[in-house]
Enzyme design. Structure first.
Site, PDB file in Angstrom:
ATOM      1  CG  HIS A  55      50.354  43.951  35.694  1.00 11.65           C
ATOM      2  ND1 HIS A  55      50.031  45.215  36.145  1.00 11.65           N
ATOM      3  CD2 HIS A  55      50.569  43.205  36.817  1.00 11.65           C
ATOM      4  CE1 HIS A  55      50.062  45.231  37.465  1.00 11.65           C
ATOM      5  NE2 HIS A  55      50.377  44.025  37.907  1.00 11.65           N
ATOM      6  CG  HIS A  60      46.883  45.740  38.543  1.00 14.56           C
ATOM      7  ND1 HIS A  60      47.383  47.024  38.494  1.00 14.56           N
ATOM      8  CD2 HIS A  60      47.474  45.152  39.614  1.00 14.56           C
ATOM      9  CE1 HIS A  60      48.246  47.198  39.490  1.00 14.56           C
ATOM     10  NE2 HIS A  60      48.321  46.076  40.178  1.00 14.56           N
TER      11      HIS A  60
HETATM   12 ZN   LIG Z   1      50.986  43.360  39.902  1.00 13.22          ZN
END
Ligand SMILES: [Zn+2]
Length: 241
Positions: A55, A60
């Site tokens: 995501h 990330h």
């Molecule tokens: Zn997250």
């Protein structure tokens, strides 16, 4: 053989590197920071070819563009999030296949934490990379979708084989375990798991990966039974101290 190496980033993020020994190909999942990945690659002489993103959150995806520029990697992620996934090359939808050498994974569309969240699932190897959807004894916060959407996503993950190893993206086990114990104070499996996790963390060890069947026995969010019960638990966890 498909080897998995775990790198720590920031305070509690895990970046996972997958290495296929036969082809020499490697993939990195959720490189929030490029530096630890570059160090590991240099030190070990690994050859990465792909980035798989679960995501768009910066912890990330924040290292994606730097890694892509320096190592020439191909970036995979949710097609629906193409507008906010840095460097995306291949947009994926539910059930799309990814390959690493002879190994095959599938993208599972699991919205809830974000609207475009993917998990990566290796059927033959029994490995799941759920990003911020599922954690040890916990689950991701609901930033972009209502509880029933997350409940449906977790229900899909729940139905994977019990011997699946879950490589989630954060070391949140102790905090989640404290909340879980508060919800189910007499769950023996949960108390045992929490003690084991404490002992591991005291030694500086990671509690990730973990077996899905252990989580089914100890994770109150997976055990909620209905979308409504799940929603109530999630509300309680959000204010739990
Ligand atoms: Zn997250």
């Amino acid at each position: 053989m498909l080897a998995v190496h775990q790198l720590l980033a920031f305070n509690d993020n895990y970046i996972h590197l997958l290495l296929d020994e036969a082809s020499g190909e490697g993939a990195v999942i959720d490189p929030g920071d490029a530096a630890p990945v570059l160090q590991a690659v240099e030190r070990n002489g690994w050859k990465l070819t792909q980035i798989w993103t679960t995501h768009h959150h910066a912890d990330h995806a924040g290292g994606t563009e730097e890694l892509k520029a320096k190592l020439g990697l191909k970036v995979f992620g949710a097609a629906i999030d193409a507008h906010r996934l840095p460097g995306l090359d291949v947009g994926l939808k539910d059930q799309d296949e990814l390959r690493l050498g002879e190994h095959r994974a599938r993208a599972l569309f699991v919205p809830g934490h974000t609207s475009g969240h993917l998990a990566y699932w290796f059927d033959d190897e029994r490995m799941l990379f759920p990003g911020d959807t599922l954690f040890a004894m916990g689950c991701g916060r609901l930033f972009e979708e209502p509880a029933d959407v997350m409940w449906a996503s977790l229900s899909r993950l729940k139905n994977l084989p019990g011997d699946t190893l879950v490589y989630c993206a954060h070391e949140y086990t102790l905090a989640n375990g404290r909340f879980a114990k508060n919800i189910e104070p007499e769950n023996e499996s949960l108390l045992l798991r929490l003690n084991e996790a404490r002992a591991m963390r005291d030694k500086g060890l990671s509690t990730v990966p973990f077996r899905l069947d252990l989580d089914l026995a100890t994770n109150p969010f997976l055990r909620a039974g209905s979308a409504q019960a799940f929603a109530e638990l999630r509300r309680q966890k959000d204010v739990f101290k």
